[in-house]
Design a protein around this motif. Structure first.
Motif, PDB file in Angstrom:
ATOM      1  N   ALA A   3      26.031   9.614 -23.789  1.00  0.00           N
ATOM      2  CA  ALA A   3      26.262  10.891 -24.462  1.00  0.00           C
ATOM      3  C   ALA A   3      26.477  10.737 -25.965  1.00  0.00           C
ATOM      4  O   ALA A   3      26.190  11.644 -26.730  1.00  0.00           O
ATOM      5  CB  ALA A   3      27.459  11.601 -23.841  1.00  0.00           C
ATOM      6  N   ASP A   4      26.936   9.599 -26.406  1.00  0.00           N
ATOM      7  CA  ASP A   4      27.211   9.427 -27.830  1.00  0.00           C
ATOM      8  C   ASP A   4      26.316   8.368 -28.469  1.00  0.00           C
ATOM      9  O   ASP A   4      26.757   7.597 -29.293  1.00  0.00           O
ATOM     10  CB  ASP A   4      28.687   9.121 -28.066  1.00  0.00           C
ATOM     11  N   PHE A   5      25.040   8.350 -28.090  1.00  0.00           N
ATOM     12  CA  PHE A   5      24.112   7.429 -28.733  1.00  0.00           C
ATOM     13  C   PHE A   5      23.802   7.926 -30.143  1.00  0.00           C
ATOM     14  O   PHE A   5      24.040   9.082 -30.482  1.00  0.00           O
ATOM     15  CB  PHE A   5      22.836   7.255 -27.904  1.00  0.00           C
ATOM     16  N   LYS A   6      23.261   7.045 -30.964  1.00  0.00           N
ATOM     17  CA  LYS A   6      22.982   7.387 -32.360  1.00  0.00           C
ATOM     18  C   LYS A   6      21.499   7.723 -32.514  1.00  0.00           C
ATOM     19  O   LYS A   6      20.635   6.928 -32.174  1.00  0.00           O
ATOM     20  CB  LYS A   6      23.346   6.207 -33.255  1.00  0.00           C
ATOM     21  N   LEU A   7      21.245   8.917 -33.021  1.00  0.00           N
ATOM     22  CA  LEU A   7      19.872   9.331 -33.279  1.00  0.00           C
ATOM     23  C   LEU A   7      19.301   8.553 -34.466  1.00  0.00           C
ATOM     24  O   LEU A   7      20.057   8.134 -35.351  1.00  0.00           O
ATOM     25  CB  LEU A   7      19.820  10.824 -33.610  1.00  0.00           C
ATOM     26  N   PRO A   8      17.987   8.393 -34.530  1.00  0.00           N
ATOM     27  CA  PRO A   8      17.380   7.784 -35.728  1.00  0.00           C
ATOM     28  C   PRO A   8      17.720   8.615 -36.963  1.00  0.00           C
ATOM     29  O   PRO A   8      17.857   9.844 -36.893  1.00  0.00           O
ATOM     30  CB  PRO A   8      15.872   7.841 -35.427  1.00  0.00           C
ATOM     31  N   ASN A   9      17.849   7.943 -38.099  1.00  0.00           N
ATOM     32  CA  ASN A   9      18.274   8.612 -39.334  1.00  0.00           C
ATOM     33  C   ASN A   9      17.375   9.775 -39.716  1.00  0.00           C
ATOM     34  O   ASN A   9      17.865  10.818 -40.158  1.00  0.00           O
ATOM     35  CB  ASN A   9      18.342   7.607 -40.492  1.00  0.00           C
ATOM     36  N   GLU A  10      16.051   9.615 -39.557  1.00  0.00           N
ATOM     37  CA  GLU A  10      15.123  10.682 -39.945  1.00  0.00           C
ATOM     38  C   GLU A  10      15.389  11.945 -39.130  1.00  0.00           C
ATOM     39  O   GLU A  10      15.383  13.058 -39.665  1.00  0.00           O
ATOM     40  CB  GLU A  10      13.671  10.244 -39.733  1.00  0.00           C
ATOM     41  N   ILE A  11      15.615  11.790 -37.844  1.00  0.00           N
ATOM     42  CA  ILE A  11      15.866  12.936 -36.968  1.00  0.00           C
ATOM     43  C   ILE A  11      17.233  13.538 -37.275  1.00  0.00           C
ATOM     44  O   ILE A  11      17.381  14.761 -37.350  1.00  0.00           O
ATOM     45  CB  ILE A  11      15.747  12.521 -35.491  1.00  0.00           C
ATOM     46  N   GLN A  12      18.239  12.673 -37.472  1.00  0.00           N
ATOM     47  CA  GLN A  12      19.586  13.150 -37.771  1.00  0.00           C
ATOM     48  C   GLN A  12      19.608  13.942 -39.072  1.00  0.00           C
ATOM     49  O   GLN A  12      20.302  14.960 -39.166  1.00  0.00           O
ATOM     50  CB  GLN A  12      20.562  11.978 -37.839  1.00  0.00           C
ATOM     51  N   GLU A  13      18.841  13.511 -40.086  1.00  0.00           N
ATOM     52  CA  GLU A  13      18.790  14.241 -41.353  1.00  0.00           C
ATOM     53  C   GLU A  13      18.240  15.653 -41.150  1.00  0.00           C
ATOM     54  O   GLU A  13      18.751  16.618 -41.724  1.00  0.00           O
ATOM     55  CB  GLU A  13      17.936  13.478 -42.358  1.00  0.00           C
TER      56      GLU A  13
END
Length: 189
Positions: A3-13
C-alpha cells in the motif's frame, strides 16, 4: 507493505501537479492519493506485437522503470519502489508471464530484463494461455487480499478502541459499518 510503495518520480510529479490544481480550484479541499488503489489500462508494444492490459498501479510502475533502464537487479528495483523483494516478485510475475520481462540469475543475484525475441518467450504462445489462468488465479488471490485490507483497517480501529472484542461482535460490527466494499463474509472467513 504494498500500500505504501513509491511511485516513479515522473508519475508522482504529475499527480502532485494535479493535486495542487485541484486544491487551487476546490479550496480548502485537498486530494489525497492512494497509489496502491485503482487500475491502469496500458497498451504494451513489445517485439512487434501490441496488447492491452489492465494492471494495478504497482505493476505499471514496475514496467515504467524498464523504459529508462533495460536491466534491473531485484534488490535495486525493490529499493526504487520501496518494496520487499518478495512483494516485488509477486507483482513482476505478470510481466514475466506475458513475455515482456525475463528473470535470470547471475553473480549479482536475481536480475530482470526486457525480453528479447531470442529469449524464446514470444514463441511460447501456448504457454501464455496456460500462464494466464495461473496469473488470473494469483490476481484473484491478490484482489481478495487487497479487499481484506479494508476490513483489517476496521478491525484494527475496533481493537484500538475496544482491546478485548469477541469475534462475533467484530463480525457484526463489520456487517453494520463496512459499506464499501460490502462486508458479506461469514464468521469463518
Amino acid at each position: 507493505e504494498v500500500a505504501d510503495f513509491k511511485l516513479p518520480n515522473e508519475i508522482q510529479e504529475h499527480m502532485d501537479a494535479y493535486a495542487n490544481r485541484y486544491h487551487h480550484l476546490k479550496a480548502p479541499r485537498k486530494m489525497e492519493w492512494k497509489p496502491a488503489l485503482g487500475t491502469v489500462v496500458m497498451d504494451i508494444t513489445h517485439n512487434d506485437r501490441t496488447f492491452e492490459v489492465s494492471v494495478n498501479p504497482l505493476q505499471a510502475s514496475i514496467l515504467h522503470y524498464f523504459q529508462t533502464q533495460s536491466v534491473w537487479t531485484a534488490n535495486a528495483l525493490a529499493q526504487k519502489l520501496s518494496l520487499s523483494i518478495d512483494a516485488l516478485r509477486r507483482r513482476i510475475v505478470l510481466w514475466i508471464n506475458h513475455g515482456v520481462l525475463v528473470e535470470r540469475k547471475d553473480e549479482r543475484g536475481v536480475v530482470y530484463s526486457i525480453a528479447e525475441p531470442t529469449d524464446n518467450v514470444d514463441a511460447m504462445a501456448d504457454v501464455h494461455a496456460d500462464d494466464e489462468h495461473e496469473s488470473a488465479v494469483a490476481s484473484a488471490e491478490e484482489t481478495a487480499a487487497a479487499g481484506m485490507v479494508v476490513y483489517e483497517q476496521y478491525v484494527m480501529g475496533m481493537l484500538t478502541n475496544f482491546p478485548s472484542l469477541p469475534l462475533d461482535r467484530i463480525h457484526n460490527m463489520l456487517k453494520m459499518f463496512v459499506v464499501e466494499p460490502v462486508y458479506d463474509k461469514s464468521i469463518n472467513d
